[in-house]
Design a protein around this motif. Structure first.
Motif, short mmCIF file in Angstrom:
data_model
loop_
_atom_site.label_atom_id
_atom_site.label_comp_id
_atom_site.label_asym_id
_atom_site.label_seq_id
_atom_site.Cartn_x
_atom_site.Cartn_y
_atom_site.Cartn_z
N LYS A 31 19.34 -1.03 -16.42
CA LYS A 31 20.06 0.06 -17.09
C LYS A 31 19.10 0.81 -18.03
CE LYS A 31 24.57 -2.17 -16.72
NZ LYS A 31 24.20 -2.81 -15.50
N SER A 32 17.92 1.10 -17.50
CA SER A 32 16.87 1.80 -18.23
C SER A 32 16.73 3.23 -17.70
CB SER A 32 15.52 1.09 -18.02
OG SER A 32 15.59 -0.23 -18.48
N SER A 33 16.05 4.04 -18.46
CA SER A 33 15.72 5.39 -18.00
C SER A 33 14.64 5.30 -16.94
CB SER A 33 15.20 6.24 -19.16
OG SER A 33 16.18 6.35 -20.16
N PHE A 34 14.67 6.25 -16.01
CA PHE A 34 13.67 6.28 -14.93
C PHE A 34 12.97 7.63 -14.92
CE2 PHE A 34 12.51 7.46 -10.56
CZ PHE A 34 11.58 6.47 -10.31
N TYR A 35 11.64 7.57 -14.92
CA TYR A 35 10.82 8.78 -14.84
C TYR A 35 9.83 8.61 -13.71
CZ TYR A 35 12.82 9.86 -19.32
OH TYR A 35 13.72 10.12 -20.33
N ILE A 36 9.52 9.71 -13.06
CA ILE A 36 8.54 9.68 -11.98
C ILE A 36 7.58 10.85 -12.16
CG2 ILE A 36 10.06 10.97 -10.41
CD1 ILE A 36 8.82 9.26 -8.11
N THR A 37 6.33 10.57 -11.96
CA THR A 37 5.31 11.61 -12.04
C THR A 37 5.02 12.11 -10.63
OG1 THR A 37 4.31 10.64 -14.00
CG2 THR A 37 2.93 12.12 -12.71
N ILE A 38 5.13 13.41 -10.45
CA ILE A 38 4.82 14.03 -9.16
C ILE A 38 3.50 14.78 -9.33
CG2 ILE A 38 5.57 15.72 -7.44
CD1 ILE A 38 7.40 13.29 -7.58
N CYS A 39 2.53 14.39 -8.53
CA CYS A 39 1.21 15.00 -8.67
C CYS A 39 0.53 15.04 -7.30
CB CYS A 39 0.39 14.20 -9.67
SG CYS A 39 -1.24 14.89 -9.97
N GLY A 40 0.46 16.18 -6.71
CA GLY A 40 -0.26 16.31 -5.45
C GLY A 40 0.57 16.08 -4.21
N THR A 41 -0.11 15.76 -3.15
CA THR A 41 0.45 15.68 -1.81
C THR A 41 1.64 14.74 -1.68
OG1 THR A 41 -1.74 16.14 -0.93
CG2 THR A 41 -0.13 15.24 0.60
N TYR A 42 1.55 13.56 -2.29
CA TYR A 42 2.60 12.56 -2.08
C TYR A 42 3.91 12.91 -2.78
CZ TYR A 42 -0.62 9.88 0.60
OH TYR A 42 -1.48 9.49 1.58
N GLU A 73 0.87 -1.18 0.00
CA GLU A 73 0.00 0.00 0.00
C GLU A 73 0.91 1.24 0.00
OE1 GLU A 73 -3.13 2.30 -0.26
OE2 GLU A 73 -3.36 0.13 -0.20
N PRO A 74 0.79 2.13 -0.97
CA PRO A 74 1.75 3.23 -1.10
C PRO A 74 1.74 4.24 0.04
CG PRO A 74 -0.05 3.54 -2.64
CD PRO A 74 -0.23 2.18 -2.02
N ILE A 75 0.60 4.38 0.73
CA ILE A 75 0.57 5.38 1.80
C ILE A 75 1.19 4.88 3.10
CG2 ILE A 75 -1.37 6.64 0.81
CD1 ILE A 75 -3.19 5.25 2.82
N ILE A 76 1.61 3.63 3.14
CA ILE A 76 2.35 3.10 4.29
C ILE A 76 3.84 3.23 3.94
CG2 ILE A 76 2.72 1.15 5.82
CD1 ILE A 76 -0.08 0.16 5.00
N PHE A 77 4.40 4.39 4.26
CA PHE A 77 5.75 4.73 3.80
C PHE A 77 6.81 3.71 4.17
CE2 PHE A 77 5.13 9.61 3.41
CZ PHE A 77 4.46 9.41 2.21
#
Length: 127
Positions: free
Chosen positions: A92-103, A44-48
């Motif tokens: 050995k791949s590219s890494f992208y992350i989407t930042i959207c909102g509180t988290y 569960e993602p909200i359990i850091f």
């Protein structure tokens, strides 16, 4: 092109799920081959503490899946970023992350998680 999408779900009635569903649908319309890593495989993602501290364990669990290498690892759910970084390093791949909102910023409210989250953002090829 092959993209590994890391998200918690594709529930069209929920924030991350709706976003994940829409973005993956558009990528596929453009001919991008998508693989998905999601719950119940991931915590569960909200359990850091599970998303961050157990990231190496989830990474090892991922390796055992034996998925074919993807060109891009795209993390749609911010707390899974550390798992995504480990996978992109392995492939050995590219890494992208989407930042959207509180988290996108919430982990910085804790010194330890903030350091880990900052590491993820610095290592990303794109945010």
């Amino acid at each position: 092109m092959r993209v590994l999408i890391i998200t918690n779900n594709f529930d069209k009635k929920a924030g991350w799920g709706r976003y994940s569903y829409s973005l993956m649908s558009e990528l596929m319309k453009k001919g991008v081959e998508c693989e998905v890593l999601s719950q119940p495989f991931l915590p569960e993602p909200i359990i850091f503490y599970k998303a961050y501290l157990l990231a190496p364990w989830y990474f090892m669990k991922f390796i055992r899946l034996g998925l074919k290498r993807c060109d891009v690892v795209h993390c749609f759910v911010e707390p899974y970023g550390l798992i995504g970084i480990l996978i992109s390093w392995w492939w050995k791949s590219s890494f992208y992350i989407t930042i959207c909102g509180t988290y996108g910023i919430l982990p910085f409210s804790n010194d330890f998680y903030g350091i880990l989250h900052g590491h993820v953002l610095k290592r990303a090829n794109g945010i």
